[in-house]
Design a protein around this motif. Structure first.
Motif, PDB file in Angstrom:
ATOM      1  N   SER A 121       2.052  -3.880 -10.068  1.00  0.00           N
ATOM      2  CA  SER A 121       2.895  -3.051 -11.068  1.00  0.00           C
ATOM      3  C   SER A 121       3.997  -3.453 -11.693  1.00  0.00           C
ATOM      4  O   SER A 121       3.929  -3.807 -12.943  1.00  0.00           O
ATOM      5  N   TYR A 122       4.095  -4.859 -11.695  1.00  0.00           N
ATOM      6  CA  TYR A 122       4.901  -5.577 -12.291  1.00  0.00           C
ATOM      7  C   TYR A 122       3.922  -6.592 -12.903  1.00  0.00           C
ATOM      8  O   TYR A 122       4.279  -7.151 -14.211  1.00  0.00           O
TER       9      TYR A 122
ATOM     10  N   LYS B 285       0.920  -1.181  -0.332  1.00  0.00           N
ATOM     11  CA  LYS B 285       0.017  -0.404  -0.213  1.00  0.00           C
ATOM     12  C   LYS B 285       1.331   0.743  -0.065  1.00  0.00           C
ATOM     13  O   LYS B 285       0.517   2.346  -1.067  1.00  0.00           O
ATOM     14  N   GLU B 286       2.356   1.239   0.907  1.00  0.00           N
ATOM     15  CA  GLU B 286       2.568   1.840   0.684  1.00  0.00           C
ATOM     16  C   GLU B 286       3.253   2.770  -0.699  1.00  0.00           C
ATOM     17  O   GLU B 286       3.773   3.875  -1.091  1.00  0.00           O
ATOM     18  N   ALA B 287       4.132   1.395  -0.804  1.00  0.00           N
ATOM     19  CA  ALA B 287       4.219   1.818  -2.079  1.00  0.00           C
ATOM     20  C   ALA B 287       3.706   1.978  -3.355  1.00  0.00           C
ATOM     21  O   ALA B 287       4.025   1.925  -4.651  1.00  0.00           O
ATOM     22  N   GLU B 288       2.243   1.976  -3.258  1.00  0.00           N
ATOM     23  CA  GLU B 288       1.492   2.613  -4.354  1.00  0.00           C
ATOM     24  C   GLU B 288       1.133   1.433  -4.915  1.00  0.00           C
ATOM     25  O   GLU B 288       0.801   1.069  -6.020  1.00  0.00           O
ATOM     26  N   ASP B 289       1.163  -0.141  -4.712  1.00  0.00           N
ATOM     27  CA  ASP B 289       1.221  -1.127  -5.272  1.00  0.00           C
ATOM     28  C   ASP B 289       0.213  -2.132  -4.800  1.00  0.00           C
ATOM     29  O   ASP B 289      -1.097  -1.638  -3.618  1.00  0.00           O
TER      30      ASP B 289
ATOM     31  N   PRO C 198      -3.136  -9.462  -8.361  1.00  0.00           N
ATOM     32  CA  PRO C 198      -2.787  -8.459  -7.681  1.00  0.00           C
ATOM     33  C   PRO C 198      -3.220  -7.647  -8.525  1.00  0.00           C
ATOM     34  O   PRO C 198      -4.515  -7.334  -9.675  1.00  0.00           O
ATOM     35  N   THR C 199      -4.596  -6.602  -7.459  1.00  0.00           N
ATOM     36  CA  THR C 199      -5.476  -5.481  -7.787  1.00  0.00           C
ATOM     37  C   THR C 199      -4.567  -4.604  -9.420  1.00  0.00           C
ATOM     38  O   THR C 199      -3.998  -4.114  -8.580  1.00  0.00           O
ATOM     39  N   SER C 200      -5.358  -4.606 -10.410  1.00  0.00           N
ATOM     40  CA  SER C 200      -5.089  -4.105 -11.487  1.00  0.00           C
ATOM     41  C   SER C 200      -4.988  -2.292 -11.449  1.00  0.00           C
ATOM     42  O   SER C 200      -4.280  -1.670 -11.837  1.00  0.00           O
ATOM     43  N   SER C 201      -5.890  -2.074 -10.582  1.00  0.00           N
ATOM     44  CA  SER C 201      -5.775   0.004  -9.917  1.00  0.00           C
ATOM     45  C   SER C 201      -4.597   0.071  -9.015  1.00  0.00           C
ATOM     46  O   SER C 201      -5.402  -0.527  -7.709  1.00  0.00           O
ATOM     47  N   ILE C 202      -4.124   0.676  -9.250  1.00  0.00           N
ATOM     48  CA  ILE C 202      -3.126   1.105  -9.117  1.00  0.00           C
ATOM     49  C   ILE C 202      -2.297   2.990  -8.817  1.00  0.00           C
ATOM     50  O   ILE C 202      -2.836   3.357  -9.862  1.00  0.00           O
ATOM     51  N   HIS C 203      -2.000   2.842  -7.831  1.00  0.00           N
ATOM     52  CA  HIS C 203      -1.728   4.123  -7.387  1.00  0.00           C
ATOM     53  C   HIS C 203      -0.090   4.962  -8.182  1.00  0.00           C
ATOM     54  O   HIS C 203      -0.467   6.490  -8.891  1.00  0.00           O
TER      55      HIS C 203
END
Lengths: 366, 366, 366, 366
Positions: D258-259, C198-202, C300-305
C-alpha cells in the motif's frame, strides 16, 4: 540460437519435427495494432499443402493453424505471437529401414554426424515439412508489408529444362496451373516432363523467380547486411535450394560493364527510371525503389523410388529403395516458401530503414 | 548493428571509408593462445592490393596493417583485436562532378536515398576498398582454421565467357598468373579478352570458385543457419557479387534426382566415400566431411571510361564519363576476399559445432 | 526480438498471456544427448505453483508441462525443444473494471502507452504467470548444469524486515517451510508478519539470495558481458525485482578497500582459498571458481485489496479496490524463478567459456 | 562476440588495453544526419580524465579523441563511427612483480584462469581505462538523446558512509566540487573521509545515482529486456559496480504494498501525475514517461598501498604492496561512465520503441 531463430527486430523461432506432435513458430517483434486472424495465415499454408496436384504427395496434412498468443480482439498486441500446427496424420510407420540407412541426398548422415543420433521419423527436423512454420510466419510478415504497400510475387520460372517464355508472362496463370508457372504453354510441357520422370521413378528440380514491388528505396544495410546478401541467406536456407542470383545474376559475369550498368533517366513527368534492370533493383546492397528480382535454384527431390547405392550406420554398403509416396517435384509447393522467407526478411530491414536516419526517427517519436 | 558487424561467437566490426583517414576492423571472439603477427595479415592483404597487374588500378594503396590491441607477446589474448589500415594516398581529388551525379552501377543513388546525403569521396563506405578490412579479419580467421586443419582455396573459374578447363586444373597456377586462374591457357585467353575490353573503355566480370578442405562433418545449423545459407550471405555481401551456388548449383535444377543424389560407398579400407559431389559437400545445411565447393558470380566493374547516361541530384538528365584509373576487372583481386569471408564464416560455425553435442562440451570443460 | 528471446548460444523464446490459451517456450541451442523427460521439468514447475501455502493464491493452475519437440527416445536431439503449458482454468471473469482502470504498481498504464491497447485479462503478457515459461526453460538448463557439476540454490533471505540469522542457516529448511527460508525461526516470524499484512489487506516484499556452487573459473566475458552484469539483467528482468547485488553489494560501498579485497592463500594441501568472499565469487566479471553469491530485492505484491487512488483510460480520477485472491507475498514462489534465470544464464556463458581458449576448442574438436 | 560488443540497433564494439597502443570504439547504428565533432566527445572524456582532483591519480592521460570514420562535413553519415584514443604516456614500467602475483580485488587471477595468460601491463583489458571508450560512445549517444529531448544526470550520492542530504540537493554543485556531489556540505565531509583513507594507504567506495528526464513512456521491452533489466546489465558491467537498484530498490523489499504502489492522479490542468515515485519511473519494465531514478554501488578501489596477502602464479603464498599512484576513490570519475552506459542503452531502446507500434512505423515510412 542454433539456427532455428532468425531476424533482429522481427524475429521468428521455429520448432517441430515431421512426425512429432506438431510444429510451430514464435514471432517476437510483430508491432501492435495489425489485424490478424487464423484465416490470414491459413490462406498461405493452403498454397503449400500437399495433395493438390498429381505431382505432390497425396499424403494428407491438414495443417490447420492455431494462434496461441499475441492477438487480442483481432489485433496483434506487440507481444509474441505463437502459432501451432498439430501433426494429425500420425498413422503407424515402419521406420526400421530408414533408421539405419542413410538416404542419398538427405540429411540422415550429416544429422547423425552432428548430433550423434537423430529423430529418423520422416526426416525429423530436416524434413521439408519444417517450412510450414516459415509459411505461417511469412503470412504475418505479409500483413505488415501490405500496410506498407509492398507486394511479393514468386512463381516457377523453370522445371528441369522447361523454362517459361517471358513474352507469354501471365500473372494470373501462376494461381491457375498446378506448377505455379506464369506461362500456360510451358506448364503443359513441364507436366509432360514430370510424368516421364514419375514413370522412371525419378524426380525433377527447377527455378523459382521472385518479384518484389512497392518496396521503398533505402532498404538494406551496407557491408554485411546488403539486402541481396540477407535475401540470399533466407532463400538458400530453404532445404533444397542450391543457388541464388539477383538481377542478371550469373549471366552478369559474362556481360561488359557498359551493358550491365543500368542507366538512369527522368521521363517527361520528371519521374526517375532505369533504362534496364540488370542490378535487379538493388545497388550497393540497398533497394533502389525499383522492382527487385531474384531467382532460386531447387535441386530435384531427393526421395526417389529408384534403387540407390548407399551405406548403413553399421558401416555396410547397402542398396535402398525409398517407399512411400513422394513428390516428383517440390518446386510448385516451394513458391510460397520463397515468398514467406522474402517477407520475413523484408520486414526486418524495412524496420531498420527507419533507424538509419535521424529525421525518420524524430518523425516517428515526436 | 547496421550491417558492419557480423558473426555470433567470432564477431567482426568493420569501419572506414575509401578516402577517409583509414579503415579497420575489431575482432571480438578470437580465442586466446593463437600466434599472430602483422606479417600473417599483411600476406593476405598483399594478395588484394591493387597495382600488381595490367588489369588492376595502378593506384597505390600501401595497406600496411597495424595491430592495435588483443595480441601480447606474440599471441592472441582472447580480448578484442583491433586492426587498422591508414589511408596514406590522400592526394587532392576533384569531387565536384561525382558529388552531384549518380554513377550507373554504383551505390551513389541508393546511399543518398537511404541516408539523405553521402560521403562521395571515392565511394565512401560503398567503395571496394572496404573489403580490405574483411581480408584482414579473414587472415586472423585462417590462423584459427589452420590450427584445426581446415584449408580454403579460391580461384578464378571464368572471366567473361572464358572458363577454365577442369582437365587442366593446376593449383600452383593460381598464384602464378595475374588472374588467379588454375589453368594457364584459359588465363592467356582471358587476358586477351581483358585487353579488348580495356581498349573499348569497358570492363568484365567473372566467376570465383572456392574449395574448402579438411572441414569436419557436422558444421552448420539446421533451418536458418544452414552452412550454405550463411556462406551465401557472406559471399553475396561482397560488393559486386550477383549470384551464389553450391555444388551443382543452378545446373542441379535441370538434373534428375537419380543423377543429382550423391551415393555413399565404403571403399576396401572401410573409408566412407561419395561417388559424386553434386551436393558440394553440404546436405541438410550441414557439412558432410567431404570437400565443399561453391561459386560466386561477379558483375563487371561498374566504373568504366565510356560515356553513360544518368541523372544528377538536382533532377537533370546528364551524361557522365568516369575519370581516373579503374580496374577493367576486379575478380582476381576478389579471390582473397572470397577466401576471407569463407574463413570468417567457418570459424563461427566450427565453434558452434562444439556446442551441438553434450559429449563435446564435456570433453572441453572437464 | 522484442524482449521475449534471450541467450546467444542457449536461447529461449517465451510466449503467452495469463488468461490466453496457454504459454510456452522454445529452446534453441540445447545440445544433443541429454536425458530429458516431462517429469524433470514438472518438478521445478511444481515449486512455483500457487495454492501451496496460506500466502499464495488458492487460484488453481495445473501447469502440466508438455514437450512438443526436440526430444527423441528420451534424449535431446539438438534441435528446438518446444514446451507448452495450457491455461486450463479459464472460468469467465469480469474484466469490465480492470480493462479501463490503471492498477497502481501494475503495467496496465505502460502497456497502453507502449502498444496503444492491451490484453487486460489477468495482466496479459505482464502477468507473473509469464515466469512459468522461464521455470520450464530453467529446468532444462539445470539438466545441462548437472552434467557439468554446477549446483544452484536460491532461498528467501528476508521478508519485510524479518531476515534470516546466518548462524542458523539450515539448507534442508528451504524445502520444508512455506517461505523457502533456511532458518526456521525467521520463517515463523515472517509468517506472523504476513498474517498481519494479509489482515490489513496489504502485501509484503523480500530478498532472495542465490548460491552457485561448482562453477569452474573463467566463466563470464570482459567488459559488457561480465558474469555479474548478465546475471543482473537476468534477475532484474523478473517482474517484481527492484534491486540486484553481488557479494557484499551495496555494503561494499561503505567498506575500506583493505577490508573489501579478498586475500588469496594456499592451504597446507596446496589448494587455493580466498580468506573472505566479499567479491561474491566474481572478479573482473569472470568467475573465480569459488562459490558465487548474489541477492535480488522483490517489491511487495502490487495487487492489494485495500482501496487505492488511480485514474482510468478516459482521463478521470477514480478509486480502485482489486478483487480476487492474490498472494500477499510472491517471494517464496519467486525463488525457483531466480534459480531458473540463473541456470539459463550460466549455461550460455559456460558454453562461451570453451570458446575463449584455443586449447579447449582443439580438445573438443579433435 | 565475447563481451566487447553491445547493443542491437545502436551497437558499439570497444577494444584496447591500458598500456597498449591505444583504445577505441566502433559505433554501428548511429543514424545519419546528426552534427558531431571531436569536441562533443572530448567534453565528456575530460570529465573522466584523471589528475583533476587530489583524489584521482596524477597519472597523465591526455585522452585526445580522434574521429576516424563515419562523419562527413560535420554530420554522421549513418555508417560506422570509429573513435580512437592513443595511449601516449608509455613510460617504461617495471612489470616484473605484477606479472607473477595476483593482486587482491583485481582480475589478474581470473584472466589467467580464463585465457591461460594475460596482458599484465597496467591491468590490460581489465583496467578501468577501458571505460574511456564507453564514455566516447556515450557522448555520441547523448547527441542523439538531445535531439529527442532526453537528459541524463548522474552524481555521487554517497562516499563511504557519507551520504548527501536530499533537502540540500544542488544540481550545479555536481560540476563544482571534486566529488560530483550535489550537496556541498556532504562533499566537505566526504573529502575528510578520503584524506583519512589515503593516509591509511586505503581506499573508499560509494554510490552513484542517475536521473533520466524527458524520456517518453513506452521505452523498454516486456520479459527479458525490461528497461530496468537492460540498465542493470549496462551499469553492473562497469568494473567496480557491485549493486544496482531502481526506485526504492532494496528498501522496497521492506515496504508494504500500500505504501510502495505509486498512485496516479490527474491534476487540475488534466496532466497525469504519480503521487510518489517508488517504482523509479519504470513499471512492467517499461518507462512511464516520468523521471527514472536508479543507483549503482561501487566497491572501494582495489589498488591500495597497504600490504596484502596473496599468491603468485607458481603456487606460493606471498605478500604484495602495490606501488604507483592510485585513486583512493574512483566514484567521482565513474559518474560520467554511468551517464555514458545509460545513454547507450536508452538510444537502443528508444529506437526499438518505434518498432513496437504499426502506427509509428507507418508515420516514419510514409
Amino acid at each position: 540460437m542454433s539456427g532455428s531463430i532468425m531476424g533482429k527486430n522481427f524475429s521468428i523461432a521455429t520448432w517441430g519435427e515431421s512426425h512429432g506432435k506438431g510444429l510451430g513458430v514464435v514471432i517476437d517483434g510483430c508491432p501492435a495494432g495489425i489485424p490478424l486472424s487464423e484465416e490470414d495465415i491459413q490462406k498461405d499454408l493452403d498454397r503449400r499443402r500437399p495433395g493438390q496436384s498429381p505431382f505432390s504427395t497425396p499424403r494428407k496434412e491438414s495443417d490447420k493453424i492455431e494462434i496461441l498468443s499475441g492477438v487480442f480482439e483481432g489485433r496483434t498486441t506487440g507481444t509474441p505471437i505463437s502459432l501451432i500446427l498439430y501433426n494429425t496424420n500420425q498413422r503407424p510407420y515402419d521406420y526400421s529401414e530408414i533408421s539405419k540407412i542413410y538416404r542419398p541426398g538427405h540429411a540422415d548422415y550429416t544429422y547423425d554426424q552432428k548430433y550423434g543420433f537423430r529423430d529418423y521419423r520422416g526426416g525429423g527436423r530436416s524434413s521439408g515439412r519444417e517450412t510450414a512454420a516459415r509459411v505461417a510466419a511469412g503470412a504475418v510478415a505479409k500483413k505488415i508489408l501490405k500496410e506498407l504497400g509492398v507486394q511479393i510475387t514468386a512463381y516457377t520460372l523453370s522445371i528441369g529444362d522447361v523454362e517459361i517464355d517471358r513474352s507469354r508472362f501471365d500473372h494470373d496463370e501462376i494461381y491457375r496451373n498446378f506448377l505455379a508457372m506464369p506461362d500456360k504453354e510451358a506448364a503443359v510441357r513441364a507436366e509432360a516432363l514430370l510424368h516421364k520422370r514419375k514413370e522412371a521413378e525419378d524426380s525433377a528440380g527447377g527455378v523459382v523467380e521472385c518479384l518484389i514491388e512497392g518496396l521503398p528505396s533505402g532498404v538494406g544495410e551496407p557491408v554485411f547486411e546488403k539486402l541481396d546478401a540477407v535475401l540470399a541467406r533466407a532463400i538458400v536456407s530453404i532445404g533444397a535450394v542450391k543457388g541464388f542470383e539477383v538481377g542478371s545474376g550469373f549471366a552478369a559475369s559474362k556481360m561488359p560493364g557498359s551493358y550491365n550498368n543500368d542507366e538512369f533517366r527522368y521521363d517527361e513527368e520528371d519521374r526517375l527510371h532505369k533504362l534496364t534492370n540488370h542490378a535487379g533493383g538493388i545497388t550497393g546492397g540497398i533497394s533502389e525503389g525499383f522492382p527487385i528480382v531474384f531467382r532460386a535454384a531447387f535441386k530435384p527431390t531427393s526421395s526417389i523410388h529408384a534403387k540407390q547405392k548407399t551405406v548403413d550406420k553399421e558401416g555396410n554398403n547397402v542398396e535402398i529403395q525409398i517407399e512411400g509416396r513422394h513428390d516428383p517435384i517440390i518446386v510448385p509447393r516451394a513458391v510460397i516458401v520463397v515468398e514467406a522467407m522474402t517477407a520475413i526478411t523484408l520486414v526486418d530491414y524495412l524496420f531498420q530503414r527507419i533507424l538509419s536516419r535521424m529525421d525518420l526517427i524524430k518523425k516517428a517519436l515526436t
